[in-house]
Scaffold this motif. Sequence first.
Motif, PDB file in Angstrom:
ATOM      1  N   ASP A 170       0.730  -1.282  -0.112  1.00 56.31           N
ATOM      2  CA  ASP A 170       0.037  -0.227   0.236  1.00 56.31           C
ATOM      3  C   ASP A 170       0.789   1.383  -0.084  1.00 56.31           C
ATOM      4  OD1 ASP A 170      -2.347  -1.427  -0.030  1.00 56.31           O
ATOM      5  OD2 ASP A 170      -2.483  -1.527   2.055  1.00 56.31           O
ATOM      6  N   LEU A 171       2.008   1.179  -0.425  1.00 56.77           N
ATOM      7  CA  LEU A 171       3.096   2.242  -0.072  1.00 56.77           C
ATOM      8  C   LEU A 171       3.774   2.365  -1.433  1.00 56.77           C
ATOM      9  CD1 LEU A 171       4.949   2.038   3.281  1.00 56.77           C
ATOM     10  CD2 LEU A 171       3.004   3.609   2.681  1.00 56.77           C
ATOM     11  N   PHE A 172       4.017   3.666  -1.773  1.00 57.47           N
ATOM     12  CA  PHE A 172       4.731   4.207  -2.803  1.00 57.47           C
ATOM     13  C   PHE A 172       6.261   4.311  -2.194  1.00 57.47           C
ATOM     14  CE2 PHE A 172       0.947   5.227  -4.518  1.00 57.47           C
ATOM     15  CZ  PHE A 172       0.897   4.573  -5.872  1.00 57.47           C
ATOM     16  N   VAL A 173       7.341   3.749  -2.962  1.00 61.25           N
ATOM     17  CA  VAL A 173       8.699   4.030  -2.767  1.00 61.25           C
ATOM     18  C   VAL A 173       9.384   4.910  -3.982  1.00 61.25           C
ATOM     19  CG1 VAL A 173      11.002   2.855  -2.220  1.00 61.25           C
ATOM     20  CG2 VAL A 173       8.784   1.781  -1.733  1.00 61.25           C
ATOM     21  N   ILE A 174       9.690   6.067  -3.364  1.00 62.98           N
ATOM     22  CA  ILE A 174      10.360   7.046  -4.165  1.00 62.98           C
ATOM     23  C   ILE A 174      11.861   6.928  -4.114  1.00 62.98           C
ATOM     24  CG2 ILE A 174      10.367   9.560  -5.115  1.00 62.98           C
ATOM     25  CD1 ILE A 174       7.372   9.575  -3.555  1.00 62.98           C
ATOM     26  N   GLU A 175      12.527   6.491  -5.033  1.00 61.70           N
ATOM     27  CA  GLU A 175      14.082   6.490  -5.092  1.00 61.70           C
ATOM     28  C   GLU A 175      14.734   7.735  -5.948  1.00 61.70           C
ATOM     29  OE1 GLU A 175      15.511   2.797  -5.988  1.00 61.70           O
ATOM     30  OE2 GLU A 175      13.746   1.779  -5.551  1.00 61.70           O
ATOM     31  N   THR A 176      15.695   8.100  -5.253  1.00 66.30           N
ATOM     32  CA  THR A 176      16.351   9.350  -5.866  1.00 66.30           C
ATOM     33  C   THR A 176      17.535   9.113  -6.378  1.00 66.30           C
ATOM     34  OG1 THR A 176      17.637  10.052  -3.843  1.00 66.30           O
ATOM     35  CG2 THR A 176      15.209  10.685  -4.122  1.00 66.30           C
ATOM     36  N   SER A 177      18.378  10.001  -6.989  1.00 63.17           N
ATOM     37  CA  SER A 177      19.712   9.484  -7.887  1.00 63.17           C
ATOM     38  C   SER A 177      20.682   9.444  -6.823  1.00 63.17           C
ATOM     39  CB  SER A 177      20.062  10.890  -8.726  1.00 63.17           C
ATOM     40  OG  SER A 177      20.139  12.022  -7.975  1.00 63.17           O
ATOM     41  N   THR A 178      20.500   9.610  -5.511  1.00 65.32           N
ATOM     42  CA  THR A 178      21.524   9.568  -4.563  1.00 65.32           C
ATOM     43  C   THR A 178      21.318   7.865  -3.879  1.00 65.32           C
ATOM     44  OG1 THR A 178      20.476  10.571  -2.832  1.00 65.32           O
ATOM     45  CG2 THR A 178      21.930  11.843  -4.130  1.00 65.32           C
ATOM     46  N   GLY A 179      20.177   7.236  -3.989  1.00 65.67           N
ATOM     47  CA  GLY A 179      19.730   6.087  -3.566  1.00 65.67           C
ATOM     48  C   GLY A 179      19.211   6.419  -2.229  1.00 65.67           C
ATOM     49  N   GLU A 180      18.748   7.338  -1.972  1.00 70.23           N
ATOM     50  CA  GLU A 180      17.774   7.653  -1.016  1.00 70.23           C
ATOM     51  C   GLU A 180      16.243   7.074  -1.254  1.00 70.23           C
ATOM     52  OE1 GLU A 180      18.003  11.849  -0.404  1.00 70.23           O
ATOM     53  OE2 GLU A 180      19.271  11.738   1.430  1.00 70.23           O
ATOM     54  N   LYS A 181      15.545   6.709  -0.351  1.00 72.14           N
ATOM     55  CA  LYS A 181      14.116   6.154  -0.643  1.00 72.14           C
ATOM     56  C   LYS A 181      13.039   6.982   0.407  1.00 72.14           C
ATOM     57  CE  LYS A 181      15.486   1.465  -1.927  1.00 72.14           C
ATOM     58  NZ  LYS A 181      15.096   0.183  -1.793  1.00 72.14           N
ATOM     59  N   HIS A 182      12.278   7.395  -0.370  1.00 72.40           N
ATOM     60  CA  HIS A 182      11.084   8.280   0.490  1.00 72.40           C
ATOM     61  C   HIS A 182       9.924   7.228   0.314  1.00 72.40           C
ATOM     62  CE1 HIS A 182      13.350  11.989   0.738  1.00 72.40           C
ATOM     63  NE2 HIS A 182      13.827  11.331  -0.645  1.00 72.40           N
ATOM     64  N   PHE A 183       9.125   7.244   1.371  1.00 78.16           N
ATOM     65  CA  PHE A 183       7.853   6.478   1.463  1.00 78.16           C
ATOM     66  C   PHE A 183       6.709   6.992   1.667  1.00 78.16           C
ATOM     67  CE2 PHE A 183      11.560   4.010   2.831  1.00 78.16           C
ATOM     68  CZ  PHE A 183      11.491   2.838   2.225  1.00 78.16           C
ATOM     69  N   SER A 184       5.609   6.955   0.926  1.00 78.85           N
ATOM     70  CA  SER A 184       4.430   7.708   0.880  1.00 78.85           C
ATOM     71  C   SER A 184       3.151   6.756   0.567  1.00 78.85           C
ATOM     72  CB  SER A 184       4.762   8.932  -0.445  1.00 78.85           C
ATOM     73  OG  SER A 184       3.465   9.845  -0.145  1.00 78.85           O
ATOM     74  N   LYS A 185       2.041   7.122   0.982  1.00 81.04           N
ATOM     75  CA  LYS A 185       0.910   6.719   0.854  1.00 81.04           C
ATOM     76  C   LYS A 185       0.216   6.809  -0.633  1.00 81.04           C
ATOM     77  CE  LYS A 185      -0.607   6.687   5.743  1.00 81.04           C
ATOM     78  NZ  LYS A 185      -1.411   7.132   6.667  1.00 81.04           N
TER      79      LYS A 185
END
Length: 350
Positions: free
Chosen positions: A94-109
């Motif tokens: 149920d979550l979106f994983v947003i990956e950035t160019s630096t390898g960080e991950k952000h989690f959002s509904k």
Amino acid sequence: MDDIYDITIIGGGPSGLYSAFYAGLRDLKTKIIEYKSTLGGKLHVYPEKIIWDIGGLTATPAQKVIENLIEQGLTFNPTVCLNTKVDLVTKKDDLFVIETSTGEKHFSKKVVVAVGGGIISPIKLHVEGAEKYEVSNLHYTIRGIQSFKNKSLLISGGGNSAIDWAKDLIGIAKHITVIYRGENLSAHEAQIRYLQENGVPIMTNTQIQSLVANEEKTKIKEVILENVATNETSTIVVDDVLVNHGYDRDHSFTFDAPVNPERDVEYQYYITTNGKGLTTVDGIYAVGDISKHENKVYLITGAFQDAINAINDIKLSLEPTADKVAKVSSHNEIFEARNREIINKTLVNR
């Protein structure tokens, strides 16, 4: 797992900032991810451009609009990540994983795509040695028109932005010459006619062949022009060179579902939505210029409406018993303390 947000907004331009404001108004935990080092989006391309078509706001320089949008967008203290490039958006459970160019991950509904026309970068002048003059008198944007007061300018470009520059600099610059590689300028006819009526020379079928430096090798003093139809050359003495050959647009981040931007004749890239911002993937929304739907309006005010529709739909998706829309600000208790502060400050300053 890292902090989970109700909404993550990709893009910090007008649609993204208003989305953040309205999400705060609806008590949703919000994050903005912006590739550039500042918020405000493409309004930064020409901060002195006067904007007339925002309801309730009389003619206002873009820089002031930017400042107002940022102040409003940060009203409810969303988390802001600048200098952050999104590469991939995937959905896990149920979550979106947003990956950035630096390898960080952000989690959002939920995810709101508010990237406008994409990450824009001006197309550079493809002339040998041009890059060394970017710190002196070769410009790809206008930061302040008064810096060109009493200058002799060469403007290369035939689109609306280049012609707008020329129009706005009439009466400020000493002399303006416009060149365009094509045979017919693509800008609005009324703007072109305005230049002609004010005696601005317009040279079509003409491009910059080379740049001639001053004795110190620090600035451009002359430009060699080439007529692409006849191959004849001419020389023009300049104080500054302004180039607007369009923009490279980066839409490089991708999804693990079929909502990638498509090509369109008028707006080069878009994501089709259902009119409430929702894309073909449940939980991913698109607002502003990247969004296309039946009643789309490509104005800043249209971006605001997109934001409202998307955030309200998200709120109901997360909380089905919530009100369909936010309570109007004049009756919204969330603003009571802030209103009192503003009123008291006004009384003190009288």
